[in-house]
Design a protein around this motif. Structure first.
Motif, PDB file in Angstrom:
ATOM      1  N   SER A 177       0.832  -1.202   0.000  1.00 45.92           N
ATOM      2  CA  SER A 177       0.000   0.000   0.000  1.00 45.92           C
ATOM      3  C   SER A 177       0.862   1.247   0.000  1.00 45.92           C
ATOM      4  O   SER A 177       0.548   2.235  -0.688  1.00 45.92           O
ATOM      5  CB  SER A 177      -0.903   0.018   1.226  1.00 45.92           C
ATOM      6  N   ILE A 178       1.948   1.196   0.786  1.00 46.05           N
ATOM      7  CA  ILE A 178       2.842   2.364   0.800  1.00 46.05           C
ATOM      8  C   ILE A 178       3.362   2.640  -0.607  1.00 46.05           C
ATOM      9  O   ILE A 178       3.350   3.779  -1.088  1.00 46.05           O
ATOM     10  CB  ILE A 178       4.019   2.120   1.767  1.00 46.05           C
ATOM     11  N   MET A 179       3.755   1.561  -1.266  1.00 48.17           N
ATOM     12  CA  MET A 179       4.257   1.739  -2.627  1.00 48.17           C
ATOM     13  C   MET A 179       3.193   2.336  -3.528  1.00 48.17           C
ATOM     14  O   MET A 179       3.456   3.228  -4.335  1.00 48.17           O
ATOM     15  CB  MET A 179       4.737   0.397  -3.179  1.00 48.17           C
ATOM     16  N   PHE A 222       0.808   4.265  -2.721  1.00 51.29           N
ATOM     17  CA  PHE A 222       0.602   5.688  -2.470  1.00 51.29           C
ATOM     18  C   PHE A 222       1.762   6.517  -2.989  1.00 51.29           C
ATOM     19  O   PHE A 222       1.564   7.616  -3.510  1.00 51.29           O
ATOM     20  CB  PHE A 222       0.371   5.936  -0.985  1.00 51.29           C
ATOM     21  N   ILE A 223       2.975   5.989  -2.829  1.00 53.01           N
ATOM     22  CA  ILE A 223       4.121   6.737  -3.370  1.00 53.01           C
ATOM     23  C   ILE A 223       3.941   6.914  -4.876  1.00 53.01           C
ATOM     24  O   ILE A 223       4.090   8.012  -5.427  1.00 53.01           O
ATOM     25  CB  ILE A 223       5.436   6.001  -3.063  1.00 53.01           C
ATOM     26  N   TRP A 224       3.579   5.820  -5.484  1.00 49.20           N
ATOM     27  CA  TRP A 224       3.389   5.880  -6.939  1.00 49.20           C
ATOM     28  C   TRP A 224       2.314   6.891  -7.284  1.00 49.20           C
ATOM     29  O   TRP A 224       2.443   7.702  -8.193  1.00 49.20           O
ATOM     30  CB  TRP A 224       2.996   4.478  -7.409  1.00 49.20           C
ATOM     31  N   LEU A 225       1.243   6.851  -6.505  1.00 54.07           N
ATOM     32  CA  LEU A 225       0.117   7.745  -6.759  1.00 54.07           C
ATOM     33  C   LEU A 225       0.531   9.200  -6.627  1.00 54.07           C
ATOM     34  O   LEU A 225       0.223  10.057  -7.458  1.00 54.07           O
ATOM     35  CB  LEU A 225      -0.967   7.423  -5.736  1.00 54.07           C
ATOM     36  N   VAL A 226       1.285   9.480  -5.565  1.00 49.13           N
ATOM     37  CA  VAL A 226       1.615  10.874  -5.293  1.00 49.13           C
ATOM     38  C   VAL A 226       2.670  11.385  -6.267  1.00 49.13           C
ATOM     39  O   VAL A 226       2.606  12.522  -6.718  1.00 49.13           O
ATOM     40  CB  VAL A 226       2.086  11.017  -3.835  1.00 49.13           C
ATOM     41  N   PHE A 227       3.597  10.547  -6.615  1.00 52.66           N
ATOM     42  CA  PHE A 227       4.709  11.057  -7.420  1.00 52.66           C
ATOM     43  C   PHE A 227       4.510  10.886  -8.907  1.00 52.66           C
ATOM     44  O   PHE A 227       5.072  11.624  -9.691  1.00 52.66           O
ATOM     45  CB  PHE A 227       6.016  10.404  -6.988  1.00 52.66           C
TER      46      PHE A 227
END
Lengths: 629, 479, 459, 166, 112
Positions: free
Chosen positions: A616-618, A620-625
């Motif tokens: 999930s962290i990944m 979100f990182i992908w989503l944000v960046f």
């Protein structure tokens, strides 16, 4: 005249007294109250009639019934020539039937006896409301009221399921017509902004579109079809024989079925502006007349024969209306009221005498057992067959002549119907009164009591002379008193009629001669044939079809009733239970299912929890960046 | 102050009843309270209000700009009157019924009454929503506790179904609140709110869904037959007589005035669905053997007609709906009373197992026949007035709609007469023992019959009650 | 400030109380009294300011919002002691230590509601977490308790690691740990900052058990002794929320558009997973665990909207959620059977408690006339006030609220409409029953007049 | 490449290598030892960055106290055998890949984050005990005091969890 | 050295720690991996501390304590880690005493 509003209230009072106190009153009191109110109503009607004859018509506005925004529907009564005639017929014939009933229904218990009279009074009340109403809505109230009363009376013996079914059928078929009427009323409201006759007719002819007027008249016609038992809504009427015989008399002669005629006659102005509708009325009338007549040929139940004869006669009236002979139609209503009441009451007398046997095959030779009844019935048969100078002759002749003027085809078919009428009526007469008695030996038929025979005699008298108020021009200048009397009602519309070429006097003579001659011939044939006992053979071919009433009931059952029930079943099982409801429940089930699946995520294993967290962290990182917003 | 007594009398009495244990006392109090409310309502609606309807307002949630404001306009008059009358009738008719823990039953009934009154009176959206839910909660307990078999599941479905609708409405209320000029829940400011076309579509649908489920409108009706069948009859009367009017009332108070454009835009669609529902429910009713389900489906059909007429966008239909709301309530309560009497005595609700009751219970039969005919809108009964006006209005909107919807009057005759026939007519049954009406039941039914004829012959007083509202909506339609 | 100082001190008092007091009853009594004192001290601070003036040097900032939250949480804590004190006694032998730990947690809560520096956030969260690890594992006879403690501890430390990484990156981006320094409008946003915030967001989402970082919650809540579950699920969780909101309060506008999407996804996932998974649970305790996830989804709206409505909503939510859940757990802790069947016929056994529980459940479901309605109401209002862009999320939330009715009402159904095997009354005192009822009455009171509570935010 | 850079690369390689060893060694004792090496490498970095105090503390606290504690527990439990069961293979690989992906993602996200270049060691005295101490006991006194609560609770916790005799 | 190198290094070590947490089943090693993560953070903080120190010194040479806050943060992290370790190991020991295993998947009663 000022007592006119009391005319419908009296039967209503009778209804309330008999209905509410049904357990307390004796039969005598009930009978007196029930008949008395009608008698008083008849007297008041007569007073009103004389006033109308003197040229006085009046509208009584009692109170605001429905009043919303621009729509005002007052509770109003209108007494004019047409109403006056109908008032006399309804209260007069109605009174005789009430008197008759006191004897006919004497076997019932007190409460049921009172109930019967309450219904009868209510019936008369509704019918009076119908003809006295000053606008279409009041007419509709009476209109549905008679439907209700017919329901109550046909199902009077509520133990019997068949009777109840007949009652239900009557009500439902009437309701089909009522819907048409209702739509017409709405249309009228939309078009004219009012439902009061005077206000509506005073706007005519106006510049209304033919579609609207035709639509209104056709919708009204649908209503009339239901109430006056025309094709295709006629099947309830023969079944309505389930009720006690006085009820049949009331329905067939004085009230209810004439409502359709009254309504079209009342709306004559609308109809003359819609020639297509007129044509439809005529064709339906003619078709009904013929169809019913053919069925009547092969019926063995005495009341069924009379019932189909009523349908047939109503067809004539419609034919008359359809060709513009409004007076003729009303005239026929009147004479028909006399002789049909007579015939039914006579039949009732026979049935009474024969201990509730209705099958004519078990009659025969009753002439000697019930002389009064026999005499009265003979008069009735002659009248309905159209033998001069009996009343039926004049009224039917007037319609046939008018039909000839419209189209010779109408005339020929009408005449064929008339011949059949003569045939089956004398078949009935012969089978019942002539020949040998075919019934049980130990059940001796007997003459009926006075309360039954006196009304018969009165009606017989009226059947004989009733036609004299409408003697055609042919015989006597200005002999048509009824025409003159009703003229104010129809005058306005007559000028917009499509003029038919009125047949010359010589043609008329010829027509008369032909019809009378043929009718007499048919009568002789029928009497001869049916005085002798008939071989009890299975009917075949057309005979069987006629005996089974052209299988119309079966047709309706297959084409309309069963599909509707099937659709109902389909809806309640397929669509309701396994469709919509399943869908709704499916949402719940889906949530439960996903609950079961989702909780598998919670495997109890820290490692997988952490893995999912990291994933999930990944995400979100992908989503944000990497997702541009 | 008088208006708030509509709510607080039953509310406080209801809370009190939880602590009263004697059954007869409980029944007496309930009846007395409902009579008291009826008296107050009658007094309130008889006050000639002039142009301004009776209203009451008091700050409730200051920072939210939500007031405890009540308004007794035309629709509110009719619905509060219906509520007050219904509860009197219900308490009267079910006087003989035995309930386990009767005090709880009657307490919850009175709480329901309070909730209903609140729904019909509130002129503040948040307050409306409050009461909207509050009316539901006691009913949930009533049905689940005292209902028939499968009561828990059925009631639950009913509850969640309506809850889904109302949460969507809540979103709508909050959104509109956010859009009002001064962040207010007042009805007046809701009416003045300006929305984009898209917002209108969304929030119209949200509100409508809540109301449609409550009414219930086809195809959101499936909770209803089950709920009517399983609920204790007293509650069923409340549900069918008064509670379904919440949906209609919601449309009248919150949908038509707040979304006038959208209402006329969506009218066609809604009317078509309503009419499908009318025919659909009527056809199903014909095939029902269970008398309670039959009445339930007949109610769906009637409500369908009312909802169709509400959107017909003319005053006759609208006024017709108003008085039909009252009349339908009275009539259907009458039907339930009869059904309840039969079921209490025989334990049967399948029509095929009944029959010939007319021999044993003539008064019951007569009452039922009258009520049934009122239910199928026979002229001179109250049902006719409303249906006549509604069909008339519908006809003006689109003749074909009126004709197709009109088929229902035929179908209604079929199933109603079928019911009368199967239950009351026929041979006297040897096994069924039915006593005729006891005085309390007789009184309740007699009241209903009197109202049926009074409103059917002289509907003017009722029509006048609604007239005031007419102007309000007429104004908003033309907005 | 009073809260932080005195709860630490009172915790120490409780520690030493164990030396002198041997009756568990008395220890509970003492703890309750001390909690009341703490509540009084916080009230004092609200009314008159702190007793000691400490130069906090940009570390803490006492705000009215924080104080009000403290007040609510302390009141909830008092209620918790009153209702669950007797159950705390039953967990194990170290009763004074449990109380001490709870007081230490309150010190952490005091920090979490008033920090202005990421260091204080970190410390606060740790001061809250570490006692909780211990409390979770305090029922040493019970393997479930140990399992829960291990899981909680491992996942909790992992999330601490994530949080620290986030803090480090933020520091890299801004050169400061001060919340006030984050709101650098006009300057280009550094990637460090974004990544840092994201990581902190994730670790805070973990603390408030928002999906998809919620996995510890059901297991830990289920495994921990019920009394401590009650504490963790209510008071601690609300504190974590407040910390969460404070964190983003200043920093939010920088990257709002993206944040909203991320938070919207988290909210949606939380609501769906919490509500839907709760549907199929057999144990009321576990159902409540999922329900706490579901409620967290609603509370996250405050973060999503980041406006005044949300703040007020959090205040109400704190009250609604704490009252209802503490009440529920207090009764649950006394039940012999934690499944739904265990509640069958409960209204016959305990009519008063059944009424109170019903009110609590209605409140959790968000039915009007309970404060639960208003808490949800404020959250939805907060979300709507941000504009119509995320309408789908609001609809989803409301539909999930409808789903939540399903499982909350299952308890009501069991209590009222079903008959159960157990018929004896619960082993509870009359005062317990009245206290629960009082809490329920308060739920209704706030449900009618939420303003009474909210007014303390602004006088 | 100057000594500073050589030291940097050496220490980095050592840190990465030994931390890889930590997670791959079957025998937990080896893991502990490699972890200690990692800590030393990191302490070396601290020294390169003038954080001498932290470097010492790191070695004393982490490598000295904490890791010894770990070792002690391991020995106590007699876990120095290679007794650990392997995870499910797919889970193992997906976990490893997930970790790798996380690294890639973070690096990718941060690779342009800051153009700043660190200077040689020796510039400035931030790592001096004096400076740190001053700051700790002035600006950071509140957290310093409050961390005592943390220790108190840890102490209580150790008692609660460790005490036998239930 | 460019600061990004330090960031990379810290991220690499951090990720190795995460990977270790994900792949291992021995709870003590998992815990050690978490400590590894914390150390990566510490390294990063110190690097940033140095970076900001130099940046701020350029602006204001007198500000010699600039950037020390990160080092103090590292100090606090160590403090907390120590406390955490004591509790964590206590829990692990507790578990070992009960089930004679430190496998994180061994206790798996709480699920679904």
């Amino acid at each position: 005249m000022k007592f006119a509003p009391l005319i419908p209230l009296l039967p209503l009072a009778g209804f309330l007294i008999n209905g509410l106190l049904r357990n307390k009153l004796s039969k005598t009191v009930t009978g007196i109250v029930g008949s008395g109110v009608i008698l008083v109503a008849f007297l008041l009607s007569f007073l009103a009639f004389t006033d109308v004859q003197a040229g006085q018509t009046q509208v009584f506005r009692l109170f605001d019934f429905i009043s919303v925004g621009k729509l005002h529907i007052p509770f109003e009564f209108q007494v004019d020539q047409l109403t006056a005639i109908f008032l006399l017929i309804i209260t007069g014939v109605g009174f005789l039937i009430h008197v008759y009933s006191t004897a006919y229904m004497h076997e019932e218990t007190n409460a049921h006896f009172a109930r019967f009279f309450a219904y009868l009074n209510l019936f008369v009340f509704s019918m009076l409301l119908l003809v006295m109403g000053g606008n279409y809505v009041i007419m509709f109230i009476g209109w549905e009221g008679v439907g209700l009363c017919s329901y109550l009376l046909i199902g009077y013996w509520f133990k019997n399921t068949d009777y109840n079914n007949a009652a239900k059928k009557a009500f439902v078929m009437n309701r089909i017509g009522d819907l048409g009427f209702l739509v017409a009323v709405f249309w009228i409201i939309q078009l004219f902004g009012t439902t009061s006759y005077q206000a509506v007719f005073s706007q005519l002819p106006g510049s209304f579109s033919a579609t609207d007027i035709t639509g209104i008249t056709l919708c009204l016609l649908v209503g009339a079809m239901g109430k006056s038992a025309q094709i295709p809504l006629y099947t309830w009427l023969p079944d309505a024989m389930a009720g006690p015989t006085p009820v049949s008399a009331l329905i067939h002669a004085a009230t209810m079925v004439t409502a359709g005629i009254y309504m079209i006659a009342r709306s004559n102005f609308l109809y003359v502006l819609a020639p297509h509708s007129m044509q439809v009325v005529a064709i339906i009338g003619l078709a009904t007349a013929l169809l019913a007549a053919t069925i009547a040929l092969k019926q063995n139940d005495i009341k069924k024969v009379l019932a189909y004869s009523t349908v047939s006669q109503l067809g004539y009236m419609f034919l008359g209306l359809g060709v513009g002979a409004f007076t003729g139609a009303v005239f026929h209503v009147m004479t028909h009221a006399f002789f049909k009441a007579l015939l039914f009451l006579g039949a009732g007398s026979v049935i009474h005498g024969m201990h509730h046997q209705q099958d004519m095959r078990h009659y025969g030779g009753l002439k000697k057992f019930m002389p009064v009844t026999h005499f009265a019935m003979l008069m009735g048969c002659l009248a309905i067959a159209g033998i001069p100078p009996f009343s039926g002759f004049f009224s039917k002749d007037e319609i046939l002549v008018a039909a000839f003027a419209a189209s010779p085809v109408y005339y020929v078919l009408g005449l064929a119907g008339a011949l059949m009428t003569a045939f089956y009526m004398f078949r009935l007469y012969a089978m019942t009164f002539l020949g040998q008695h075919r019934g049980d030996a130990h059940h001796h038929p007997h003459e009926s009591p006075k309360a039954i025979t006196i009304p018969l005699i009165v009606l017989a008298f009226l059947s004989v002379v009733g036609g004299l108020i409408g003697i055609p021009e042919l015989f006597m200048k200005d002999g048509h008193k009824l025409h003159n009397f009703l003229d104010p009602v129809f005058k306005a519309s007559q000028s917009y009629m499509h003029e038919h070429v009125h047949p010359s006097h010589s043609t008329e003579w010829m027509l008369l001669a032909v019809s009378v001659g043929l009718i007499v011939a048919v009568i002789v044939f029928a009497v001869r044939k049916f005085s002798k006992p008939q071989a009890d053979t299975e009917a075949t071919g057309l005979g069987k079809v006629l005996e089974n009433k052209w299988y119309v009931d079966e047709l309706y059952n297959t084409v309309i009733v069963k599909p509707i029930l099937a659709i109902g079943d389909l809806f309640s099982t397929a669509i309701e239970k396994s469709g919509i409801d399943k869908l709704v429940n499916g949402v719940g089930k889906g949530i439960q299912y996903s609950s079961r699946q989702l909780r598998l995520l919670q495997g109890g294993n820290v490692g997988s929890y952490l893995l999912m967290m990291v994933l999930s962290i990944m995400l979100f990182i992908w989503l944000v960046f990497y997702i541009k917003l | 102050m008088m208006l708030s007594s509509f709510i607080f009398i039953p509310l406080l009495a209801g809370l009190l009843l939880f602590f009263v244990k004697q059954e007869n006392l409980v029944k007496g109090i309930s009846l007395a309270v409902s009579l008291a409310v009826l008296a107050v309502v009658l007094y309130a609606i008889s006050i000639p209000a002039g142009n301004a309807p009776l209203s009451y307002s008091r700050v409730w949630l200051g920072s939210l700009n939500s007031n405890f404001s009540l308004l007794l306009d035309g629709p509110a008059k009719i619905t509060t009157l219906l509520t007050a009358v219904s509860f009197v009738l219900i308490f009267l008719a079910t006087w003989k019924n035995k309930y386990a823990n009767a005090h709880n039953y009657y307490a919850l009934m009175l709480l329901t009454m309070a909730g209903l009154m609140g729904v019909f009176l509130s002129a503040d959206a948040l307050l409306f929503y409050f009461f909207w839910e509050l009316a539901l909660i006691p009913v949930y307990f009533l049905c689940s506790q005292w209902g028939g078999e499968k009561r828990i599941a059925v009631t639950f479905k009913f509850f969640i179904y309506t809850f889904v609708g109302s949460v969507l409405m809540l979103i709508g209320i909050i959104y509109l609140y956010n859009k009002t000029a001064h962040h207010s829940f007042a009805w007046e400011s809701f009416k003045a709110v300006v929305l984009t076309a898209k917002e209108q579509t969304y929030f119209f649908l949200f509100f409508f869904l809540a109301f449609a489920i409550k009414m219930p409108l086809f195809p959101f009706h499936t909770w209803q037959p089950d709920a009517y069948e399983t609920a204790p009859t007293g509650t069923t009367m409340v549900l069918s007589g008064v509670m379904v009017k919440m949906g209609l009332f919601g449309v009248i108070r919150w949908l038509l005035p707040v979304f006038p454009d959208m209402s006329s835009k969506m009218a066609g669609c809604i009317i078509v669905f309503s009419i499908i529902g009318i025919l659909y429910a009527s056809l199903i009713a014909i095939r029902q053997d269970n008398i309670k389900r039959l009445i339930a489906y007949s109610s769906i059909a009637h409500i369908g007609l009312m909802s169709a007429s509400l959107f017909a966008n003319n005053s006759i239909a609208y006024e017709g709906v108003l008085i039909q709301m009252f009349n339908h309530g009275i009539n259907i309560i009458g039907l339930w009373i009869v059904v309840d009497i039969i079921e209490q005595q025989t334990g049967i609700r399948k029509m095929s197992e009944l029959g010939g009751l007319a021999h044993q219970a003539p008064s019951l039969t007569i009452m039922l026949v009258i009520v049934a005919f009122a239910n199928i809108a026979l002229p001179l009964t109250n049902g006719f007035i409303g249906e006549f006006m509604m069909f008339n209005g519908l006809f003006q909107y689109n003749p074909w709609y009126a004709v197709v919807a009109g088929i229902s009057i035929i179908l209604a005759a079929v199933y109603t007469l079928g019911m009368i026939q199967k239950v009351f007519y026929g041979e006297k049954s040897a096994t069924l023992q039915v006593k005729d009406l006891v005085p309390a039941q007789w009184l309740a039914l007699a009241c209903i019959v009197v109202m049926i004829f009074a409103a059917g012959v002289y509907p003017k007083p009722l029509l006048q009650l609604g007239e005031n509202a007419l102007q309000v909506v007429a104004g908003s339609i033309s907005k | 400030m009073n809260l932080i100082i005195f709860s630490g001190l009172l915790g120490v008092c409780m520690m030493f109380a164990g030396l002198f007091m041997h009756s568990k009853r008395n220890i509970t009594l003492l703890a309750t009294v001390l909690m009341a004192v703490l509540l009084a001290l916080n009230t004092w601070e609200i009314l008159h300011g702190p007793i000691f003036t400490v130069n906090v040097k940009d570390m803490l900032a006492i705000t009215r919002f924080g104080l009000l939250i403290n007040e609510i949480l302390l009141a909830a804590g008092l209620l918790y002691f009153l209702l669950s004190g007797s159950d705390i006694e039953k967990v194990g032998n170290n009763v004074p230590d449990y109380y001490a730990l709870i007081f230490f947690v309150f010190a952490g809560i005091g920090i979490a509601t008033s920090y202005t520096n990421l260091l204080m956030l970190f410390l606060g969260i740790e001061i809250i977490s570490i006692p909780l690890y211990i409390l979770t594992g305090s029922d040493k006879k019970n393997l479930k308790s140990i399992e829960a403690a291990l899981k909680y501890f491992l996942m909790g430390s992992f999330s601490t690691g994530i949080m620290l990484m986030g803090i480090a990156l933020i520091y890299g981006g801004t050169g400061s740990f001060l919340l006030a320094k984050f709101n650098l409008e006009g300057t280009p946003i550094s990637y460090n900052l974004v990544a840092g915030f994201l990581l902190i967001l994730i670790s805070m989402a973990f603390k408030v058990s928002a999906a998809p970082f919620h996995f510890w919650t059901p297991d830990v809540y289920d495994g921990a002794p019920t009394v401590f579950t009650s504490f963790m699920a209510t008071i601690v969780k609300v504190a974590a929320f407040v910390a969460f909101i404070k964190l983003f309060e200043g920093a939010y506008q920088i990257i709002q558009a993206k944040w909203q999407l991320v938070i919207a996804i988290i909210i949606a996932a939380t609501l769906l997973i919490g509500n839907i998974t709760a549907v199929f649970q057999q144990s009321v305790k576990r159902m409540l665990a999922y329900s706490s996830i579901a409620q967290a989804g609603f509370m996250l709206f405050a973060l999503f909207a980041m406006n005044n409505w949300g703040k007020e909503g959090i205040v109400l939510y704190a009250a609604a959620y704490c009252l209802a859940t503490i009440g529920l757990f207090a009764v649950l802790a006394k039940m012999e059977d934690y499944t739904f069947q265990g509640f069958n016929g409960f209204s016959k056994r305990e009519p008063m408690l059944a009424v109170a529980l019903t009110i609590f459940l209605l409140s959790l479901a968000g039915i009007p006339l309970t404060v639960g309605f208003f808490s949800k109401y404020y959250m939805v209002t907060a979300a709507i006030a941000t504009g119509g862009k995320y309408l789908w999320l609001i609809i989803l939330a409301m539909l999930c609220a409808a789903v939540s009715v399903y499982y909350y009402f299952k308890v009501i159904q069991a209590m009222y409409f079903k008959t159960g095997e157990h018929t004896a009354a619960l082993p509870a005192t009359a005062s317990f029953r009245y206290t629960v009822l009082l809490a329920a009455a308060f739920v209704v009171f706030l449900g009618v007049l939420p303003q009474w509570l909210l007014q303390f935010l602004y006088f | 490449m100057n000594t500073f850079q050589i030291a940097f690369w050496f220490l980095s390689a050592l840190a990465v290598f030994s931390s890889l060893m930590v997670i791959t060694r079957k025998n937990p004792v080896y893991s502990v030892l490699f972890l200690i090496i990692t800590f030393f490498a990191i302490s070396g970095h601290y020294i390169l960055m003038n954080a001498q105090f932290l470097a010492i503390v790191n070695i004393i606290v982490y490598a000295g106290a904490i890791m010894v504690l770990f070792l002690f527990v391991l020995m106590l439990m007699n876990l120095n055998k290679e007794s650990e069961q392997q995870k499910n293979k797919y889970l193992l690989w997906s976990s490893a890949i997930a970790g790798g992906m996380l690294m890639v993602l973070l690096i990718a996200a941060l690779h342009t984050s800051n153009p700043m270049v660190l200077q040689q060691p020796g510039a400035g005295g931030i790592g001096l005990i004096k400076n740190l101490g001053t700051k700790l006991f002035t600006d950071y006194v509140v957290p310093f005091e409050l961390s005592s609560i943390l220790f108190l609770s840890a102490m209580v916790g150790a008692v609660v969890l460790g005490k036998k005799g239930e | 050295m460019p600061i990004t190198y330090y960031i990379f290094l810290a991220v690499i070590i951090f990720s190795i720690g995460v990977t270790g947490v994900l792949t291992r089943r021995n709870s003590i090693i998992v815990f050690m991996c978490i400590e590894l993560m914390l150390n990566a953070v510490n390294l990063l903080l110190v690097a940033f501390s140095k970076m900001h120190h130099e940046r701020l010194m350029l602006q204001d040479p007198a500000n010699i304590t600039a950037g020390t806050e990160a080092q103090l943060f590292v100090f606090f992290i160590m403090v907390v880690a120590a406390a955490e370790v004591s509790i964590g190991l206590a829990i692990i020991v507790l578990m070992y005493r009960k089930v004679h295993s430190v496998d994180i998947n061994f206790l798996n009663r709480l699920k679904n």
